[in-house]
Design an enzyme around this catalytic site. Structure first.
Site, PDB file in Angstrom:
ATOM      1  N   LYS A 149       1.172   4.302  -3.138  1.00 39.00           N
ATOM      2  CA  LYS A 149       0.927   5.597  -2.845  1.00 39.00           C
ATOM      3  C   LYS A 149       1.593   6.048  -3.125  1.00 39.00           C
ATOM      4  CE  LYS A 149      -3.904   4.546  -2.363  1.00 39.00           C
ATOM      5  NZ  LYS A 149      -4.727   5.301  -2.966  1.00 39.00           N
ATOM      6  N   TYR A 197       0.932  -1.303   0.239  1.00 37.96           N
ATOM      7  CA  TYR A 197       0.045   0.028   0.160  1.00 37.96           C
ATOM      8  C   TYR A 197       0.565   1.015  -0.253  1.00 37.96           C
ATOM      9  CZ  TYR A 197      -3.594   3.836   1.241  1.00 37.96           C
ATOM     10  OH  TYR A 197      -5.024   4.370   1.102  1.00 37.96           O
TER      11      TYR A 197
END
Length: 274
Positions: free
Chosen positions: A179, A175
């Site tokens: 991002k 994640y």
């Protein structure tokens, strides 16, 4: 109202006094069927923008469109069912929206997934899925929008990064990496496309009350009490707070803001003490 603007804030937006330049703009929102995506749709509808909503959940998208039309009877809403990881489907969706409205002014590149897994348990499938949705999907949509915006000589793209694209956290290797890639892609596009009249920024939310967060809490992957205590403002964010940031960044009020990841996290990433 759940996952929505407060009644008072919505009433102020509906007066059209704060973001008048957004009226009649064509706003393409991915992941628009719920959560932050739907909150952004409601915020832009209140400003009389024309909406193009994309989501892979057909029934969720139908409910979102019905709720928007009930609340904003004059709203022009075009719905597209597609996943952002399907490059051909993305290009077809943008083509259909451009054919329907004649232009694309704003892209809210919102679709994404969480990936909260201990790194030693993170499979290649988990990793590839996070990259495919959170990075590839953002790129496909940004590129598709950029082609139309460059032709018209104007446009705004807002990519959804995360505070965890700027600061690290354990058990979020895929994640955080995905991002962070969104934040860097944003900078590259801002530099490359600024001369074409296109501004590109990222929004980097902290913990926001959405169904995704609810699922992590239910799965025991997130401690809600600990999170609120750790956040200097003392609570989680609301979807409408991210939506109003999107309104500002898409509007003429932010005309000199380009290439930034704007954090809205209640002070989480500023607070280094554990």
């Amino acid at each position: 109202m759940t996952d929505s603007l407060s009644a008072d804030m919505l009433a102020r937006l509906a007066q059209g006094k704060t973001f008048q330049d957004l009226a009649n703009k064509v706003v393409f929102i991915t992941g628009a069927g719920s959560g932050i995506g739907l909150a952004m749709a409601r915020a832009f509808a209140a400003c009389e923008a024309r909406l193009a909503l994309l989501d892979m959940d057909a029934s969720g998208l139908d409910r979102a469109v019905a709720s928007l039309r009930a609340e904003f009877p004059a709203a022009q809403v075009h719905a597209c069912v597609a996943g952002v990881t399907d490059e051909a489907a993305v290009n077809e969706a943008f083509s259909a929206v451009h054919a329907a409205f004649g232009r694309i002014d704003v892209l809210l590149n919102n679709a994404g997934i969480s990936m909260n897994v201990p790194t030693l348990s993170l499979t290649g499938e988990h990793w590839r899925k996070a990259m495919d949705v959170n990075v590839n999907g953002v790129f496909y949509c940004a590129q598709a929008a950029g082609r139309y915006m460059s032709e018209q000589g104007s446009g705004v793209i807002l990519n959804m990064s995360s505070m965890y694209g700027l600061v690290a956290a354990p058990e979020r290797a895929a994640y955080c990496t995905s991002k962070a890639a969104v934040a860097m892609l944003t900078k590259v596009l801002a530099i490359e496309w600024g001369k074409l009249g296109i501004r590109v920024n990222a929004i980097a939310p902290g913990y926001v009350k959405t169904a995704l967060v609810d699922d992590l809490v239910k799965a025991g992957r997130m401690d809600l009490d600990a999170l609120t205590k750790r956040t200097p403002i003392g609570r989680m964010g609301e979807p409408h707070e991210i939506a109003t940031l999107a309104l500002f960044l898409a509007s003429e009020h932010a005309s000199f803001i380009n290439g930034h990841a704007v954090v809205a996290d209640g002070g989480w990433s500023a607070y280094s003490y554990i």
